[in-house]
Design a protein around this motif. Structure first.
Motif, PDB file in Angstrom:
ATOM      1  N   THR A  59      -1.861  55.086  76.064  1.00  0.00           N
ATOM      2  CA  THR A  59      -1.197  54.098  75.222  1.00  0.00           C
ATOM      3  C   THR A  59      -0.395  54.846  74.164  1.00  0.00           C
ATOM      4  O   THR A  59      -0.351  56.073  74.152  1.00  0.00           O
ATOM      5  CB  THR A  59      -2.225  53.186  74.525  1.00  0.00           C
ATOM      6  N   SER A  60       0.209  54.115  73.252  1.00  0.00           N
ATOM      7  CA  SER A  60       0.935  54.768  72.156  1.00  0.00           C
ATOM      8  C   SER A  60       0.014  55.163  71.010  1.00  0.00           C
ATOM      9  O   SER A  60       0.440  55.840  70.075  1.00  0.00           O
ATOM     10  CB  SER A  60       2.049  53.853  71.634  1.00  0.00           C
ATOM     11  N   GLY A  61      -1.251  54.748  71.057  1.00  0.00           N
ATOM     12  CA  GLY A  61      -2.200  55.079  69.999  1.00  0.00           C
ATOM     13  C   GLY A  61      -3.385  54.135  70.032  1.00  0.00           C
ATOM     14  O   GLY A  61      -3.469  53.242  70.894  1.00  0.00           O
ATOM     15  N   ALA A  62      -4.305  54.318  69.088  1.00  0.00           N
ATOM     16  CA  ALA A  62      -5.490  53.465  69.026  1.00  0.00           C
ATOM     17  C   ALA A  62      -5.125  52.014  68.748  1.00  0.00           C
ATOM     18  O   ALA A  62      -5.757  51.095  69.277  1.00  0.00           O
ATOM     19  CB  ALA A  62      -6.454  53.986  67.953  1.00  0.00           C
ATOM     20  N   THR A  63      -4.091  51.800  67.935  1.00  0.00           N
ATOM     21  CA  THR A  63      -3.671  50.426  67.635  1.00  0.00           C
ATOM     22  C   THR A  63      -3.250  49.694  68.900  1.00  0.00           C
ATOM     23  O   THR A  63      -3.659  48.552  69.149  1.00  0.00           O
ATOM     24  CB  THR A  63      -2.526  50.432  66.610  1.00  0.00           C
ATOM     25  N   ALA A  64      -2.414  50.341  69.720  1.00  0.00           N
ATOM     26  CA  ALA A  64      -1.978  49.727  70.966  1.00  0.00           C
ATOM     27  C   ALA A  64      -3.158  49.487  71.900  1.00  0.00           C
ATOM     28  O   ALA A  64      -3.223  48.462  72.593  1.00  0.00           O
ATOM     29  CB  ALA A  64      -0.934  50.607  71.652  1.00  0.00           C
ATOM     30  N   PHE A 102      -8.785  55.983  70.956  1.00  0.00           N
ATOM     31  CA  PHE A 102      -8.424  56.947  69.912  1.00  0.00           C
ATOM     32  C   PHE A 102      -6.936  57.284  69.997  1.00  0.00           C
ATOM     33  O   PHE A 102      -6.268  56.996  70.985  1.00  0.00           O
ATOM     34  CB  PHE A 102      -9.278  58.209  69.979  1.00  0.00           C
ATOM     35  N   SER A 103      -6.433  57.912  68.922  1.00  0.00           N
ATOM     36  CA  SER A 103      -5.047  58.369  68.839  1.00  0.00           C
ATOM     37  C   SER A 103      -5.004  59.880  68.959  1.00  0.00           C
ATOM     38  O   SER A 103      -5.799  60.582  68.329  1.00  0.00           O
ATOM     39  CB  SER A 103      -4.424  57.948  67.503  1.00  0.00           C
ATOM     40  N   GLY A 129     -12.530  54.841  67.967  1.00  0.00           N
ATOM     41  CA  GLY A 129     -12.824  56.251  67.721  1.00  0.00           C
ATOM     42  C   GLY A 129     -11.699  57.006  67.056  1.00  0.00           C
ATOM     43  O   GLY A 129     -11.644  58.245  67.163  1.00  0.00           O
ATOM     44  N   ALA A 130     -10.809  56.318  66.347  1.00  0.00           N
ATOM     45  CA  ALA A 130      -9.657  56.989  65.734  1.00  0.00           C
ATOM     46  C   ALA A 130     -10.085  58.143  64.836  1.00  0.00           C
ATOM     47  O   ALA A 130      -9.460  59.212  64.838  1.00  0.00           O
ATOM     48  CB  ALA A 130      -8.809  55.983  64.952  1.00  0.00           C
ATOM     49  N   GLN A 131     -11.139  57.944  64.045  1.00  0.00           N
ATOM     50  CA  GLN A 131     -11.645  59.019  63.193  1.00  0.00           C
ATOM     51  C   GLN A 131     -12.785  59.776  63.858  1.00  0.00           C
ATOM     52  O   GLN A 131     -13.015  60.951  63.560  1.00  0.00           O
ATOM     53  CB  GLN A 131     -12.129  58.452  61.845  1.00  0.00           C
ATOM     54  N   GLY A 132     -13.482  59.136  64.764  1.00  0.00           N
ATOM     55  CA  GLY A 132     -14.642  59.767  65.387  1.00  0.00           C
ATOM     56  C   GLY A 132     -14.290  60.851  66.382  1.00  0.00           C
ATOM     57  O   GLY A 132     -15.056  61.790  66.587  1.00  0.00           O
ATOM     58  N   ILE A 133     -13.102  60.760  67.000  1.00  0.00           N
ATOM     59  CA  ILE A 133     -12.764  61.669  68.087  1.00  0.00           C
ATOM     60  C   ILE A 133     -12.709  63.123  67.634  1.00  0.00           C
ATOM     61  O   ILE A 133     -13.042  64.032  68.400  1.00  0.00           O
ATOM     62  CB  ILE A 133     -11.425  61.245  68.749  1.00  0.00           C
ATOM     63  N   VAL A 134     -12.326  63.374  66.389  1.00  0.00           N
ATOM     64  CA  VAL A 134     -12.244  64.755  65.918  1.00  0.00           C
ATOM     65  C   VAL A 134     -13.554  65.224  65.299  1.00  0.00           C
ATOM     66  O   VAL A 134     -13.784  66.416  65.143  1.00  0.00           O
ATOM     67  CB  VAL A 134     -11.080  64.918  64.903  1.00  0.00           C
ATOM     68  N   TYR A 135     -14.424  64.285  64.974  1.00  0.00           N
ATOM     69  CA  TYR A 135     -15.712  64.667  64.384  1.00  0.00           C
ATOM     70  C   TYR A 135     -16.658  65.209  65.445  1.00  0.00           C
ATOM     71  O   TYR A 135     -17.375  66.191  65.222  1.00  0.00           O
ATOM     72  CB  TYR A 135     -16.344  63.464  63.678  1.00  0.00           C
ATOM     73  N   GLN A 136     -16.678  64.578  66.603  1.00  0.00           N
ATOM     74  CA  GLN A 136     -17.548  65.033  67.673  1.00  0.00           C
ATOM     75  C   GLN A 136     -16.960  64.622  69.018  1.00  0.00           C
ATOM     76  O   GLN A 136     -16.162  63.694  69.096  1.00  0.00           O
ATOM     77  CB  GLN A 136     -18.955  64.452  67.538  1.00  0.00           C
ATOM     78  N   GLN A 137     -17.325  65.345  70.044  1.00  0.00           N
ATOM     79  CA  GLN A 137     -16.868  65.023  71.388  1.00  0.00           C
ATOM     80  C   GLN A 137     -17.734  63.899  71.930  1.00  0.00           C
ATOM     81  O   GLN A 137     -18.918  64.087  72.207  1.00  0.00           O
ATOM     82  CB  GLN A 137     -16.967  66.259  72.283  1.00  0.00           C
ATOM     83  N   PRO A 138     -17.177  62.697  72.101  1.00  0.00           N
ATOM     84  CA  PRO A 138     -17.996  61.571  72.553  1.00  0.00           C
ATOM     85  C   PRO A 138     -18.274  61.640  74.044  1.00  0.00           C
ATOM     86  O   PRO A 138     -17.423  62.075  74.832  1.00  0.00           O
ATOM     87  CB  PRO A 138     -17.137  60.349  72.199  1.00  0.00           C
ATOM     88  N   ASP A 139     -19.438  61.222  74.436  1.00  0.00           N
ATOM     89  CA  ASP A 139     -19.856  61.231  75.841  1.00  0.00           C
ATOM     90  C   ASP A 139     -20.012  59.788  76.292  1.00  0.00           C
ATOM     91  O   ASP A 139     -20.952  59.090  75.877  1.00  0.00           O
ATOM     92  CB  ASP A 139     -21.179  61.991  75.985  1.00  0.00           C
TER      93      ASP A 139
END
Length: 405
Positions: free
Chosen positions: A89-94, A220-221, A199-209
């Motif tokens: 997508t174009s980002g988390a918003t989309a 996420f973006s 996960g816009a902020q979560g994606i860089v905090y940890q690798q989600p499984d």
């Protein structure tokens, strides 16, 4: 464990060589890009530029291979069951709009309930609201405790109302508070809800499984994971992606078309109308490959050290009101100077070449609840240093002196 080498990490970002006088603490808005990402995007345009999926010539085939390899890279990073569960997508918003609009025409009907939280970004409020008002769907909101954490008892009570959808942020983009996502997803699924994680902020905090988390959708973006702007990811379990009504039509998402009827392509193409952001997807893939060469635990520990020093310094500055809790914090601190508008504080920091954000951070309902006009947000990344922390603290001290004189 070896100490994180922040200088070696920082040297991989051209921005800090070109702009050495700036302290960049606006990482929750967007992150800088390592040279590996810039090179991957440039190389695509210089050597492989072509459209994907539909060309018979070799350049198109090369571009298609690179684009689909990017999808596979993201799928592996999220531990998705299948690569077709990754929708660009174009980002988390989309992505959130696609979920909200898509479910409203297939799963949601008048009288159904959607459960959100007080912490949500506008992108996880307004798309639901647009259709709720039109179709008679009810939105419930999980409140906060006095510590500005989600009230989990209230969450369980609201789940008893049997919401059709539960959608919440992995990490608050304002406060930096990390939500107990695994627990929240498990409780929501036990209540029979479709689960959506922003996960816009979560994606860089940890690798989600995705296999462990087991949510139905995760978004996420790319630009918040060291990747380019204009690219995002909608992960969804195949069965749920199939039930989404596409919100854009045309191009590769079509199977057959007549003036009487149209049938849609298979996943992932049915949800990717038009020419995709090919270079963006390739850049995101490069960002993931680059990031996986670094020790994520070392990065987490480095950011915790920055937070510890920042909080210690803030506590020594009179007239500063800290909104974010230091525990369960992903590296975002919201604060205010007593009685002063956050825009005045950020303007003074800007004069010292300290880049932070001031305002309501696309979270007006949260600030309405807090009865505040907004906040100054300082958000840290792995390339930030203790010198960045000290310079920001000094600039805040000077801003306090000026504003409270």
């Amino acid at each position: 464990m070896p100490v994180f080498d922040v200088q070696q990490f920082r040297q991989q970002f051209a921005f800090f060589q070109q702009q050495p006088d700036w302290v960049y603490l606006d990482n929750a808005a967007t992150m800088h890009k390592p040279q590996a990402v810039i090179d991957a995007v440039t190389q695509f345009y210089q050597q492989h530029n072509s459209n994907v999926h539909r060309g018979a010539h070799q350049l198109s085939q090369q571009a298609t291979a690179l684009f689909e390899h990017a999808r596979t890279t993201v799928a592996h990073y999220l531990n998705a069951a299948h690569s077709e569960e990754i929708i660009f997508t174009s980002g988390a918003t989309a992505a959130l709009n696609q979920i909200a609009f898509g479910l409203m025409h297939t799963e949601l009907k008048a009288g159904d309930r959607i459960l959100l939280t007080q912490l949500e970004h506008h992108a996880n409020i307004v798309p639901w609201q647009l259709h709720c008002q039109r179709h008679g769907v009810i939105i419930d909101v999980v409140p906060l405790t006095v510590e500005r954490q989600l009230d989990m008892l209230a969450y369980e009570d609201l789940l008893a109302l049997k919401p059709k959808v539960v959608s919440f942020s992995h990490i608050s983009n304002v406060l930096g508070h990390i939500q107990p996502v695994a627990q929240m997803v498990a409780l929501a699924k036990a209540a029979g809800a479709i689960t959506v994680v922003d996960g816009a902020q979560g994606i860089v905090y940890q690798q989600p499984d995705m296999q462990l988390l087991d949510c139905d959708f995760y978004v996420f973006s790319g630009h918040k994971l060291y990747g380019p702007t204009g690219i995002g990811v909608l992960y969804g379990k195949s069965a749920w992606l199939e039930r989404l009504t596409p919100i854009f039509a045309g191009g590769e998402m079509i199977d057959t078309v007549s003036f009487i009827n149209t049938t849609f392509n298979k996943l992932p193409f049915r949800l990717e109308a038009g020419t995709p952001n090919i270079a963006g997807a390739i850049g995101l893939s490069a960002a993931i490959n680059w990031l996986q060469k670094h020790n994520t635990e070392q990065i987490k520990n480095h950011k915790l050290l920055l937070l510890k020093d920042f909080y210690s310094g803030l506590n020594a500055i009179k007239a500063v009101d800290i909104l974010s809790q230091p525990v369960h914090n992903a590296g975002i601190v919201a604060l205010n100077v007593d009685g002063e508008h956050p825009s005045d504080v950020t303007a003074l920091l800007n004069q010292q070449q300290i880049a932070v954000r001031g305002g309501q951070h696309c979270a007006m309902p949260l600030f309405s609840h807090l009865a505040l006009p907004g906040a100054v947000r300082c958000s840290f990344a792995a390339y930030n240093t203790l010198d960045d922390v000290n310079r920001c603290l000094l600039a805040l001290e000077q801003a306090v002196e000026i504003l409270t004189a």
